[in-house]
Design a protein around this motif. Structure first.
Motif, PDB file in Angstrom:
ATOM      1  N   HIS A   1      22.939  32.734  76.669  1.00  0.00           N
ATOM      2  CA  HIS A   1      22.876  32.794  75.213  1.00  0.00           C
ATOM      3  C   HIS A   1      24.145  32.211  74.621  1.00  0.00           C
TER       4      HIS A   1
ATOM      5  N   PRO B   1      26.938  29.466  73.500  1.00  0.00           N
ATOM      6  CA  PRO B   1      26.770  28.095  73.008  1.00  0.00           C
ATOM      7  C   PRO B   1      27.129  27.056  74.066  1.00  0.00           C
ATOM      8  N   THR B   2      26.403  25.951  74.033  1.00  0.00           N
ATOM      9  CA  THR B   2      26.767  24.806  74.878  1.00  0.00           C
ATOM     10  C   THR B   2      28.049  24.185  74.326  1.00  0.00           C
TER      11      THR B   2
ATOM     12  N   ASP C   1      21.297  18.551  68.772  1.00  0.00           N
ATOM     13  CA  ASP C   1      21.198  19.591  69.809  1.00  0.00           C
ATOM     14  C   ASP C   1      21.751  20.907  69.258  1.00  0.00           C
TER      15      ASP C   1
ATOM     16  N   ASN D   1      21.780  23.728  70.501  1.00  0.00           N
ATOM     17  CA  ASN D   1      22.457  24.617  71.464  1.00  0.00           C
ATOM     18  C   ASN D   1      23.967  24.398  71.474  1.00  0.00           C
TER      19      ASN D   1
END
Ligand code: NAP
Length: 263
Positions: free
Chosen positions: A5, A7-8, A81, A83
């Motif tokens: 969960h 963040p990227t 993106d 994410n």
């Protein structure tokens, strides 16, 4: 692929040095990564090692950030993106030549990398992060932002830009829940020196890159706006920054100061 969960994290300049340390540390914290640099093979090697060690998912985006079209592919990824919640604006270089004896094309490339790319990526990420009320941007400046006299040429000026850009972003994006950190590393043992025709061993003193990265992350976890890993007494920075802010009410004036008035 790791389910996370968290963040990227998109790291520019991830193929070596400080960027590779950030990639390593965020992977070990369980973040998926997007690695950006020109050397795809080197990033593949790093990604293979980190996937095996941590199980996180890692994408590689090979791009020359001085090329506007290739920079555009990174901007697109940051824009689309959802994410991605942390941008590490780390890619950077120094250039040979001094202001007296400039290599003009090298100066122009340096500005495209250290200034233009950093600004555009921060702008794209900052806009999306602010719209969702969270996110973080780490901008890698340098101690030469404070003492540009230490380096010949325009490198110091580009790093001062990264510092003041970060301060602008803090004031603009902070109220929207976006944390912006400027990191000011001292001379650090990476390839940047050899790449710009110097030897790190000639400097006398240089920090180990792992120590630098770990210290910068302590500042990140504390949500410091400015992190200067090598400065022993943080009050020195506070005094310097305080003096700057103390001028603020005096700077906007309708009339020139007395000493500039024609008699
Ligand atoms: P480094 O090992 O040379 O790393 C620079 C990174 O930037 C590499 O991954 C390089 O990868 C990437 N890069 C260079 N040109 C690029 C381009 N045109 N497009 C995309 N990526 C590019 O040096 P470093 O010391 O880790 O530098 C990282 C940051 O720290 C820089 O912003 C630097 O100014 C800053 N800094 C370093 C020191 C120091 O003494 N080391 C001190 C203060 C601040 P590719 O070659 O694969 O593209």
């Amino acid at each position: 692929m790791a389910l996370t969960h968290l963040p990227t994290v998109l790291v520019t300049g991830a193929s070596s040095g400080i960027g590779a340390v950030y990639a390593d540390r965020f992977a070990r914290r369980g973040h998926n990564l997007v690695l950006v640099a020109r050397d795809k093979a080197r990033m593949e090697t790093l990604a293979t090692r980190l996937r095996a060690a941590t199980g996180v998912s890692i994408d590689i985006l090979a791009a020359d950030l001085t090329d506007i079209a290739e920079l555009g592919t990174v901007e697109k990824r940051l824009r689309e993106d959802d994410n991605i919640g942390i941008l590490i604006n780390n890619a950077g270089a120094a250039a040979p030549g001094s202001v007296k004896n400039p290599y003009l094309e090298a100066f122009a490339r340096l500005i495209r990398l250290n200034v233009t790319a950093v600004s555009r990526l921060a702008g794209v990420a900052g806009t999306r992060f602010a719209s969702r009320g969270e996110g973080a941007i780490i901008n890698i400046s340098s101690i030469v932002a404070l003492i540009p006299e230490l380096m010949l040429g325009i490198y110091g000026a580009t790093k001062s830009y990264v510092l003041t850009l970060s301060q602008s972003l803090q004031s603009e994006l902070g109220p929207n829940g976006v944390y912006v950190q400027a990191v000011l590393p001292p001379a650090t043992r990476t390839e940047i020196w050899e790449r710009s025709g110097r030897s790190v061993d000639d400097l006398g003193v240089a920090m180990n890159v792992d120590e630098l990265g770990d210290a910068a992350l302590v500042g990140f976890d504390r949500r410091e706006p400015i992190t200067i890993p090598s400065l022993p007494d943080e009050k020195q920075w506070e005094t310097f920054n305080g003096a700057r802010k103390a001028m603020l009410p005096n700077l906007p004036q309708k009339h020139a100061a007395e000493r500039y008035r024609l008699q």
